[in-house]
Design an enzyme around this catalytic site. Structure first.
Site, mmCIF file in Angstrom:
data_model
loop_
_atom_site.group_PDB
_atom_site.id
_atom_site.type_symbol
_atom_site.label_atom_id
_atom_site.label_comp_id
_atom_site.label_asym_id
_atom_site.label_seq_id
_atom_site.Cartn_x
_atom_site.Cartn_y
_atom_site.Cartn_z
ATOM 1 N N ALA A 106 -0.881 29.943 38.213
ATOM 2 C CA ALA A 106 -1.429 28.794 38.753
ATOM 3 C C ALA A 106 -2.439 27.744 37.976
ATOM 4 O O ALA A 106 -2.699 28.150 36.932
ATOM 5 C CB ALA A 106 -2.367 29.348 40.031
ATOM 6 N N CYS A 107 -2.846 26.684 38.521
ATOM 7 C CA CYS A 107 -3.620 25.829 37.945
ATOM 8 C C CYS A 107 -4.982 26.600 37.613
ATOM 9 O O CYS A 107 -5.259 27.291 38.402
ATOM 10 C CB CYS A 107 -3.624 24.532 38.819
ATOM 11 S SG CYS A 107 -5.121 23.521 38.171
ATOM 12 N N PRO A 108 -5.785 26.250 36.547
ATOM 13 C CA PRO A 108 -5.251 25.348 35.353
ATOM 14 C C PRO A 108 -4.324 25.973 34.395
ATOM 15 O O PRO A 108 -4.057 25.388 33.394
ATOM 16 C CB PRO A 108 -6.518 25.137 34.708
ATOM 17 C CG PRO A 108 -7.347 26.142 34.865
ATOM 18 C CD PRO A 108 -6.902 26.928 36.196
ATOM 19 N N GLU B 236 2.197 22.397 43.267
ATOM 20 C CA GLU B 236 0.966 21.787 42.440
ATOM 21 C C GLU B 236 1.693 21.736 40.936
ATOM 22 O O GLU B 236 1.289 20.827 40.357
ATOM 23 C CB GLU B 236 -0.107 22.828 42.404
ATOM 24 C CG GLU B 236 -1.250 22.612 41.724
ATOM 25 C CD GLU B 236 -0.789 23.648 40.322
ATOM 26 O OE1 GLU B 236 -0.709 24.596 40.536
ATOM 27 O OE2 GLU B 236 -1.221 22.992 39.243
#
Lengths: 228, 87
Positions: free
Chosen positions: B13-15, B42
């Site tokens: 997932a981000c980041p 995302e």
């Protein structure tokens, strides 16, 4: 050795900074930084260097914790009277498991220095770093503000940039800002993330930083070829 | 087109999606191509956008098993200017 997945996760936000990345992070990881001094300027600087991933931090401070050091983040009020260096080691131990924090000792062979002191202590520490040929940054609190002098390799020395201050210690928040600013400047040198780095003196005046390049004073020893 | 590197960031997932992509791009030479497998949502929005902002070229994006396949060509490395700290 490449960054591990755990290190990438640990430094994810930092790795996203402009100019930063795996190579700058690795430069920081292999560095050994001597931090001279303690108290409200050094505390935030030490915390920043540890969190940013400096591989080895060498705490160089001979004083005992005083009541006013409680403003320096690392020295709780119940440790007054104990050696600041050993209290700092304990406080930093949990900051970043990838950073080694040790007491500075003869032969430690740092690759850079961060001086969080003033007066003769600052001048002597900066001169030792200059003669050792390592980059260094000097943070001095003074009155309502203070200064950060940045000396990357080959730049004019601290003595060239020196100005007489009032000798009045800054308020805690200002001291913390100076420490963090000085640590950030040193990280820019260590990482190579921002090139070219030039010598500069940053004045913190009522919370506003003002940066000017440093110039070599005529006849200063720092202009002479280095003898190795 | 044969990519010079391949990266699967579907589990992340981000980041970390962009962090891992950025690190993979660091290992390539300018002009070389990185294939990135990434999830919808995302990552598909942010990774190509971040790559373009840093000067890399987004060559293609197409559906792939379990997500999307993105091809990035490495652009010129740019150093950040020293922070001025001026208020």
């Amino acid at each position: 050795m490449p960054l591990s997945d755990a290190e990438v996760e640990r430094y994810a936000r930092q790795l996203l900074l402009p100019g930063w990345g795996k190579v700058p992070q690795d430069f920081v990881r292999v560095s050994r930084v001597q931090v001279v001094g303690g108290g409200p300027v050094a505390g935030p600087a030490l915390a920043y260097l540890a969190a940013a991933g400096v591989g080895t931090i060498l705490v160089d401070d001979a004083a005992d914790a005083a009541a006013e050091d409680a403003a320096g983040w690392l020295w709780p009020p119940d440790r007054v009277g104990q050696p600041r260096s050993s209290v700092a080691l304990e406080s930093l131990r949990g900051a970043n498991r990838f950073a080694k924090v040790r007491l500075h000792a003869t032969g430690a062979d740092p690759t850079a220095a961060l001086v969080c002191a003033s007066g003769a202590t600052a001048r002597e520490a900066a001169e030792r770093a200059r003669t050792a040929g390592i980059p260094h940054v000097v943070a001095e609190g003074d009155g309502d503000g203070g200064s950060v002098v940045v000396v990357p390799p080959g730049a004019p020395c601290f003595a060239c940039a020196f100005r007489v201050g009032t000798g009045i210690p800054p308020p805690p928040a200002t001291a913390a800002a100076l420490g963090a600013l000085a640590a950030a400047e040193l990280l820019m040198i260590l990482s190579g993330a921002s090139l070219p780095m030039e010598g500069r003196r940053i004045e913190l005046v009522r919370g506003h930083p003002q940066s000017r390049p440093t110039t070599r004073q005529p006849g200063c020893a720092c202009g002479a070829p280095r003898v190795v | 087109m044969t990519p010079s590197g391949r990266l699967d960031i579907r589990p992340f997932a981000c980041p970390l999606t962009w962090v891992k992509t950025r690190i993979a791009l660091e290992g390539l030479r300018q002009g070389e191509v990185l294939e990135v497998l990434l999830a919808d949502g995302e990552p598909l929005e942010n990774v190509p956008r971040s790559a373009a902002l840093e000067g890399h070229a987004v060559l293609s994006r197409e559906p792939a098993p379990g997500g999307w396949r993105l091809l990035l060509r490495k652009g010129q490395v740019r150093h950040a200017p020293a922070p001025s700290w001026e208020a």
